[in-house]
Design an enzyme around this catalytic site. Structure first.
Site, PDB file in Angstrom:
ATOM      1  N   LYS A 190       0.882  -1.134  -0.033  1.00 43.70           N
ATOM      2  CA  LYS A 190       0.280   0.218  -0.039  1.00 43.70           C
ATOM      3  C   LYS A 190       0.813   1.336   0.081  1.00 43.70           C
ATOM      4  O   LYS A 190       0.524   2.353  -0.707  1.00 43.70           O
ATOM      5  CB  LYS A 190      -0.951  -0.094   1.271  1.00 43.70           C
ATOM      6  CG  LYS A 190      -2.013  -1.156   1.112  1.00 43.70           C
ATOM      7  CD  LYS A 190      -2.985  -1.347   2.513  1.00 43.70           C
ATOM      8  CE  LYS A 190      -3.762  -2.372   2.574  1.00 43.70           C
ATOM      9  NZ  LYS A 190      -4.556  -2.605   3.522  1.00 43.70           N
ATOM     10  N   GLN A 198      -4.298  -1.462  10.070  1.00 45.89           N
ATOM     11  CA  GLN A 198      -4.161  -2.561   9.280  1.00 45.89           C
ATOM     12  C   GLN A 198      -4.752  -3.505  10.319  1.00 45.89           C
ATOM     13  O   GLN A 198      -4.449  -3.866  11.391  1.00 45.89           O
ATOM     14  CB  GLN A 198      -2.783  -3.092   8.754  1.00 45.89           C
ATOM     15  CG  GLN A 198      -2.488  -4.269   8.144  1.00 45.89           C
ATOM     16  CD  GLN A 198      -3.490  -4.546   6.695  1.00 45.89           C
ATOM     17  OE1 GLN A 198      -3.661  -3.111   6.140  1.00 45.89           O
ATOM     18  NE2 GLN A 198      -3.743  -5.314   6.111  1.00 45.89           N
ATOM     19  N   ASP A 215     -10.672   3.569   4.783  1.00 44.20           N
ATOM     20  CA  ASP A 215     -11.001   1.941   4.628  1.00 44.20           C
ATOM     21  C   ASP A 215     -12.605   1.849   4.485  1.00 44.20           C
ATOM     22  O   ASP A 215     -13.296   0.830   4.424  1.00 44.20           O
ATOM     23  CB  ASP A 215     -10.633   1.253   5.738  1.00 44.20           C
ATOM     24  CG  ASP A 215      -9.163   0.679   5.612  1.00 44.20           C
ATOM     25  OD1 ASP A 215      -9.203  -0.176   4.417  1.00 44.20           O
ATOM     26  OD2 ASP A 215      -8.542   0.275   6.672  1.00 44.20           O
TER      27      ASP A 215
END
Ligand code: GUN
Length: 294
Positions: free
Chosen positions: A54, A98, A121
């Protein structure tokens, strides 16, 4: 006839090019460079690889990225303190924590603490609610990547029967919410199957579009796929050191009309959509608009 292989890597590269242009334009117009802060707790090797990928993609697109690495023993309070600091930092536009987090941490409490305007997200209840109501601020990365793959491949979504295998917060639920919307690229009839579904195989066989997101290696067999269906494989499982999806690829490709490979299918699109959300967050911040109702 063997299925068309949907090249997620190539499609994602095209999206990333466009995102890089948007980043350059935003910088030129406002002086703002989008900035993603990634938080990685513990040393799960797979999570470390995902976060590194990412970050690399951010840098290539001209997005600033900062990694905050915390030890596996980090307390919930310490993690919440970091999230609070990132929330307050006006130079940070997107925050990514994460998952999975270590057992001592309440995942929901942490995700709820991320400022909705920085929630790239799309995990915060406010953003999930907006998505459900058809007025999204951010689109969830993996479901949005799948929708874009379908559109780029020319798959007719409107009126199609989409069967989603799996009801996770990250993929199954938001995927269903997106595809059922009265909106372009949606208007599907959606069925969600899960571990308690009776006769899952028969239901899967009625799918025009089958999305496999259950986390069981090669779960979807050729007998579960209607000839000509489009099959999207969200699984990333490591079996004997090799990455395999939730679909028995070699057999299913003989039945489906189109199929995503693992790796090189959905994964690269998830990253591209994360970059896009980060640019959206930076744009919202630069233009002080909190509402992107469409
Ligand atoms: N872990 C697995 N997938 C994801 C994702 O899309 N976002 C985050 N934050 N963690 C993940």
């Amino acid at each position: 006839m063997a299925a068309q292989i949907i090249d997620g890597k190539a499609i994602a590269a095209k999206f990333r090019e466009k995102i890089a242009e948007d980043v350059a334009a935003l910088r030129k117009e406002t002086g703002v460079t989008p900035h993603l802060a990634a938080v990685l707790v513990g040393d799960d090797p797979a999570s470390a690889v995902y976060v590194r990928n990412k970050q690399r993609a951010c840098e290539k697109a001209g997005i600033q990225s900062t990694l905050h690495r915390l030890p596996g023993m980090t307390s919930q309070e310490e993690l919440l303190t970091l999230v609070g600091r990132l929330n307050e930092d006006s130079g940070v536009h997107g925050i990514l924590v994460q998952l999975p987090l270590p057992d001592q941490i309440d995942e929901k409490a942490v995700l709820d603490a991320v400022l909705p305007m920085k929630d790239v997200d799309c995990f915060h209840p406010e953003n999930v609610g907006r998505l459900m109501q058809g007025r999204p601020r951010f689109l969830p990365c993996t479901p949005c990547g799948i929708q874009q793959l379908l559109l780029e491949t020319g798959v007719e979504i409107s009126g199609a029967h989409c069967v989603i295998l799996g009801r996770s917060e990250i993929v199954g639920k938001p995927m269903a919410a997106m595809l059922m919307q009265k909106a372009p690229g949606a208007n599907a009839t959606v069925t969600v199957c899960h571990s308690r579904t009776r006769d899952l195989e028969s239901i899967a066989r009625t799918a025009d579009i089958l999305v496999a997101a259950i986390g069981v290696p090669r779960f979807v067999k050729a007998s579960m796929v209607r000839p000509g269906a489009v099959v999207i494989d969200v699984g990333i499982n490591r079996v004997d050191g090799k990455l395999v999806g939730d679909v028995d690829f070699d057999a299913v490709r003989e039945v489906a009309s189109a199929i995503t490979p693992v790796p090189g299918g959905v994964g690269p699109m998830t990253i591209a959509m994360l970059l896009r959300n980060t640019v959206t967050a930076a744009t919202l911040s630069a233009t002080k608009t909190g509402d992107t109702s469409r």
